[in-house]
Design a protein around this motif. Structure first.
Motif: not given
Length: 143
Positions: A47-56, A81-83
């Protein structure tokens, strides 16, 4: 080396890339089972990665997680970097706050090379490209 959150994120994104390459979407239960992770933990990470645009992600009965073309070209370094941020690429090998070229820690110069090599490896490793070896059972994501 990476946080547990980062390890799960990398494994999950590679797994999702493999399972959604034909335009499908994949749910949390299948992802958690596929990478041997706790379901609630991986859900929070994705959910966090989706908010950051890393996945959909898409909601609804045909919803789930997936990677579009651009996301498949992301490097593992971008996920780290995102995590976890940039600390692994710039920080001191002993965790000292004042470590620098002018005031190096005992392993500063050796660790500098390790950081540079690690960054290069992770920048060159693209999420979508890692699925071929996975499909051919040359590598695995589950213990």
């Amino acid at each position: 080396m990476f946080s547990k959150t980062c390890e799960y994120a990398i494994r999950a994104l590679i797994f999702i890339a493999q399972k959604t390459k034909d335009g499908d979407r994949i749910g949390i239960k299948e992802i958690a089972k596929g990478i041997d992770s706790p379901e609630h933990f991986i859900a929070k990470i994705l959910q966090d990665l989706s908010k950051k645009g890393i996945l959909q992600s898409a909601k609804g009965p045909t919803g789930g997680f997936y990677l579009d073309k651009a996301s498949r070209k992301q490097s593992l370094a971008s996920i780290v970097r995102a995590v976890d941020g940039d600390k692994i690429f710039q920080g001191c090998g002993l965790g000292l706050k004042q470590c620098s070229e002018t005031k190096p820690c005992p392993i500063h110069h050796e660790f500098k090379k390790v950081r540079k090599d690690l960054l290069q490896i992770l920048e060159n490793a693209k999420v979508g490209a890692l699925t071929d070896a996975l499909e051919n059972s040359m590598v695995f994501l589950k213990r």
